[in-house]
Design a protein around this motif. Structure first.
Motif: not given
Length: 556
Positions: A1-2, A4, A487-488, A515-518
């Motif tokens: 998890m990356q 944001p 992944d997002g 949560v990562r928003v791409l």
């Protein structure tokens, strides 16, 4: 998890592109309102009665001469203090004098009565328009006074200015004669007293003395008469009033221009203020301060183009090109790898997240990627409607026991996780529909279960991409329950409807949940100046892979 993406450093600064974009959207209002206001002002101003203005000038001088003989034989009034001329001109005595002079000027008696009534009303209200004074003086109160008079016609303006100047000069001269007049009156009283005493006294010597004193008083009285005649004030006329050729008001063209400019400024300010308070996303420039890439701009599809369904409408034209950009940008954002899991959501229902999910899945499948679509919007499932009623056969998902009766929906899979089956809906695209709509907390309960996360890990092994259609982020917490194990998130935003504040709230919720928003997909764009919408549409439609065509072109 990356993590944001961080907010840009200048997110709180004014973006001129956003300002110009807002003004461009409201261009009809910004153009029409000043034109209407200017036209109405011009019409109203043309109906007003004309007002003419005439002016005269008088000068305030210092009457002290360098010759002592002249000073001894000349009686002058003291200099006027600041504002004295204006106060005197707007006094009751001078207004009465001006009215009497106007009655002798030959003007229409009705007009004279109107002017006198206006002058008296202005005295009561302490606001003056008929007669005005503008002074240009030095530190010693010497300079020019300009008397301006307004009338219903040129003659009335000229006569009122002449009457005002004449009354003012008469008052100034009377002011200069006051001391001499009092002295003359005192000498006349002395002369009368001496005459009466001479007549009553019989002593010749005393009588002769009184006669000599009366002679001296007579001589002084004669000198006072000369001085009274020569007394002068400090005001001298310089320029006489003339009848004006054109009225000073109304000026329809000038008033219309000023009203139009004022309305333009007010409407512009109102538009910018309203847009800043409840600004909606009306283009990619509005999303720049969020610090997230716009993965694609998808045009608004008209109702007649949706007669055959959304997916067939995406096989050509601007929507086809926009989906191509979306597919390429998603692959570039994620980089090299396999078994990618993406959540596609929105802030509110109706923004087109389900349609975008299906169209992206079909575009990825047409490019050779194997895609699984999961309809995780358990309260309002939509994917079956998007793909149509006719579907291909089901087959087991990775990790499924093929001997068990198929569990073909997400709800059934939760009850029988070992029997999950997907439904083929297109080349390289499988669908796991939501099943029966859930009520209450049933949907969130399924998505929060460790079994769902474990199953998601297993299903992803058989696909290049897993696209999860989740409920709106501001309505339900389901997206934040699923997204941390992917992944997002790709956020779908409806152009012209979704408020920027709601997009910011969705992103803030994602950041809090880790949560990562791409990126963002701007959907239902109505603007026509984006070049890639229409770039070589015919070539794109002719060169598209045949696999992209709908397997059931006749379905509704």
């Amino acid at each position: 998890m990356q993590s944001p993406p961080a907010q840009p450093a200048n997110a709180d600064q004014i973006d001129l592109r956003q300002v110009f974009g807002t003004l461009r959207r409201y261009a009809p209002l910004l153009i029409l309102t000043p034109v209407v206001v200017a036209g109405l002002t011009y019409w109203l101003a043309g109906r007003e009665a004309p007002v003419y203005e005439s002016s005269a000038s008088i000068i305030a001088v210092d009457n002290n001469a360098q010759n002592s003989l002249i000073n001894n034989t000349l009686v002058t009034a003291p200099p006027l203090p600041q504002g004295a001329v204006e106060q005197v001109l707007h006094s009751r005595n001078l207004v009465t004098d001006i009215g009497q002079r106007l009655e002798q000027s030959g003007l229409d008696p009705t007009l004279v009565a109107q002017i006198r009534s206006d002058l008296n009303r202005e005295l009561t209200a302490n606001t003056f328009s008929r007669l005005k004074v503008r002074a240009r003086l030095d530190t010693q109160q010497r300079g020019v006074y300009e008397i301006r008079a307004q009338g219903e016609n040129p003659q009335a303006a000229q006569q009122l200015a002449e009457a005002g100047v004449a009354a003012l000069l008469a008052w100034d001269n009377a002011r200069a004669k006051q001391s001499v007049t009092r002295s003359r009156q005192s000498l006349q009283a002395q002369l009368q007293n001496l005459t009466e005493r001479i007549a009553s006294i019989g002593d010749p010597l005393e009588r002769q003395s009184l006669i000599s004193a009366r002679g001296q008083v007579l001589q002084n009285l004669s000198q006072m008469a000369v001085l009274e005649t020569a007394a002068t004030g400090t005001l001298i006329p310089v320029a006489e009033p003339v009848a004006p050729r054109a009225p000073v008001s109304p000026r329809p063209l000038r008033n219309a221009a000023l009203a139009g400019l004022l309305s333009l400024f007010l409407v512009t300010g109102g538009v910018l203020l309203s847009d800043s308070l409840r600004r909606r996303v009306n283009g990619p420039e509005d999303l720049l301060p969020l610090g997230l890439p716009v993965l694609a701009q998808l045009p608004l599809v008209r109702r007649k183009q949706l007669a055959g369904g959304f997916l067939p409408a995406s096989h050509s034209g601007p929507l086809y090109e926009g989906l191509g950009f979306l597919r390429i940008n998603v692959q570039s954002t994620l980089g090299e790898g396999s078994h990618r899991r993406l959540v596609i959501s929105s802030s509110y229902p109706g923004e087109g997240k389900s349609s975008v999910t299906a169209a992206l899945a079909e575009s990825l499948g047409a490019s050779g990627q194997k895609v699984l679509v999961i309809d995780a919007d358990l309260r309002r499932p939509t994917q079956l409607k998007v793909w149509g009623p006719d579907r291909l056969a089901t087959h087991p998902l990775p990790g499924t026991d093929p001997t068990l009766p198929p569990a073909a929906t997400l709800t059934e899979m939760f009850l029988r996780p070992g029997a999950a089956h997907a439904t083929g809906v297109g080349p390289n695209v499988d669908l796991l529909p939501a099943g029966t709509p859930q009520r209450g907390d049933g949907g969130s309960g399924i998505l929060n279960q460790p079994a769902f996360r474990t199953s998601l890990e297993g299903w992803a092994q058989g696909y290049d991409f897993v696209l999860i259609d989740t409920p709106p982020m501001l309505g339900l917490p389901d997206t934040l329950a699923v997204a941390p194990h992917t992944d997002g998130v790709i956020l779908v935003v409806e152009n012209g409807k979704t408020r920027l504040a709601d997009v910011e709230r969705s992103l803030q919720n994602a950041r809090v949940a880790g949560v990562r928003v791409l990126g963002i997909v701007l959907n239902k764009v109505t603007r026509s100046n984006d070049a890639y919408y229409y770039y070589n549409t015919a070539y794109a439609a002719a060169a598209r892979p045949e696999a992209l065509a709908s397997p059931h072109p006749d379905r509704s």
